[in-house]
Design a protein around this motif. Structure first.
Motif, PDB file in Angstrom:
ATOM      1  N   GLU A 188       2.752   1.323 -10.406  1.00  0.00           N
ATOM      2  CA  GLU A 188       4.160   1.468 -10.793  1.00  0.00           C
ATOM      3  C   GLU A 188       4.282   2.047 -12.192  1.00  0.00           C
ATOM      4  N   ASN A 198       2.039   3.901 -13.742  1.00  0.00           N
ATOM      5  CA  ASN A 198       1.608   5.298 -13.673  1.00  0.00           C
ATOM      6  C   ASN A 198       2.746   6.189 -13.195  1.00  0.00           C
ATOM      7  N   SER A 199       3.470   5.726 -12.194  1.00  0.00           N
ATOM      8  CA  SER A 199       4.598   6.492 -11.665  1.00  0.00           C
ATOM      9  C   SER A 199       5.693   6.651 -12.713  1.00  0.00           C
ATOM     10  N   GLN A 241       7.072  10.199 -14.259  1.00  0.00           N
ATOM     11  CA  GLN A 241       8.492  10.575 -14.249  1.00  0.00           C
ATOM     12  C   GLN A 241       8.989  10.914 -15.652  1.00  0.00           C
TER      13      GLN A 241
END
Length: 346
Positions: A332, A334-335, A339
């Motif tokens: 999460e 990393n995401s 973004q």
């Protein structure tokens, strides 16, 4: 860019200790009085991998939002063509006034992963430059360590954050420098007086000892850097394993750039980038932390760092040390970081 350099290097004949090593009786650094808008110098080996370009683009956006002041770009990969890449980026994104420093005595023929060093030489169908530049004579650019001295001398004490996302060649030259027209201080003293923190993409701090690309490409420069960095100036390492989890796929980059025509990143990804697996986002993590602070990151305790003969980095916890390193995040996290990087596009 920061791939593991697996060849053992005989050039380092003894273990070197980084400037963040601390004697037990020394106090923890307290040089962080400056709390105004972050003042950033980017130190980059631009001309090989694309995460340097995303880092630079992020700094433009942060500056436009009033969240940082980009003082200068020091190009630590040797050659005028590499400095020209920084000029293309500065000019294309409307920041042609940002000074650039050139490395003239650096690592000879380091590995190049994606060779976009010819950006300034590209021509369109009419024979005109595909990308504009601001600088007319790259041979007149100051050496990177001299630009460092000029920039640092003009800043408030303990106010400058250095984002080092390439080799430590130019930092080594700066550390070895002596008094000049810009400052009566030596390089070590100038860093001690002006630098708040060094955020450096480098090192591997896993259970196994692994050599790291940025240090292993120039072992003598790394040894100088690790030996001379002032013991009372903070360093935060962004090690390879943290960026490994943040992968910006080629297809996603091109999708994010689909509304653009002439664009340096789009050109590189369309014509030069053949790895559909994507680019690990190692470098932008130093920039994000330098500007947005520690809250977004999980960090190690304080400690010391040593570098071995084969350019592996060893972290030893110590309450009096001035080194910390980022810790690998969850899927999460990393995401969320990806973004944040994508938000600067195009």
């Amino acid at each position: 860019m920061k791939k593991v350099f697996t060849i053992l290097l005989a050039a380092l004949t003894m273990t070197a200790f980084v400037g963040c090593s601390k004697d037990n009786d020394e106090k923890k650094p307290e040089n962080n009085e400056y709390t105004d808008t972050p003042r950033i110098i980017l130190d980059t080996d631009i001309g090989s991998s694309t995460d340097d370009l995303f880092s630079l683009k992020m700094l433009y956006r942060y500056q436009e939002e009033g969240r940082c002041q980009l003082l200068g770009v020091v190009v630590d990969r040797e050659g005028e063509d590499c400095a020209a890449c920084a000029d293309v980026m500065n000019t294309f994104f409307g920041h042609g006034d940002i000074p650039i420093g050139l490395e003239r005595n650096g690592i000879k023929k380091p590995r190049v992963y994606i060779d976009y060093r010819h950006l300034r030489d590209l021509k369109d169908e009419d024979g005109k430059p595909l990308f504009a530049t601001t600088i007319s004579d790259y041979s007149a650019l100051p050496e990177g360590w001299k630009l460092y001295r000029q920039l640092l001398a003009g800043q408030p004490d303990h106010s400058v954050s250095i984002c080092s996302i390439g080799f430590v060649t130019t930092l080594a030259h700066l550390l070895e420098s002596q008094a000049d027209a810009f400052s009566p201080l030596s390089g070590v003293e100038l860093i001690r007086q002006k630098v708040k923190c060094l955020y450096i993409m480098g090192g591997v701090f896993t259970s196994s000892e692994e050599p790291e690309y940025n240090f292993a490409q120039g072992p003598d420069f790394a040894k100088t850097f690790f030996n001379l960095w002032p013991k009372d100036v903070d360093i935060v390492f962004s090690p390879m394993e943290v960026g490994n989890g943040i992968n910006y796929l080629k297809a996603l980059v091109l999708s994010d750039l689909s509304g653009t025509d002439r664009h340096p990143l789009k050109y590189i990804y369309e014509t030069l980038y053949d790895d559909a697996g994507g680019q690990k986002m190692w470098d932008p993590l130093t920039v994000i932390q330098a500007v947005e602070g520690d809250a977004l990151f999980s960090l190690s305790e304080r400690g010391t760092v040593t570098i071995t003969d084969d350019a592996a980095t060893i972290f030893t916890p110590s309450a009096t040390g001035n080194c910390r390193h980022q810790l690998a995040g969850s899927a999460e996290w990393n995401s969320q970081m990806l973004q944040k990087i994508r938000a600067i596009m195009p």
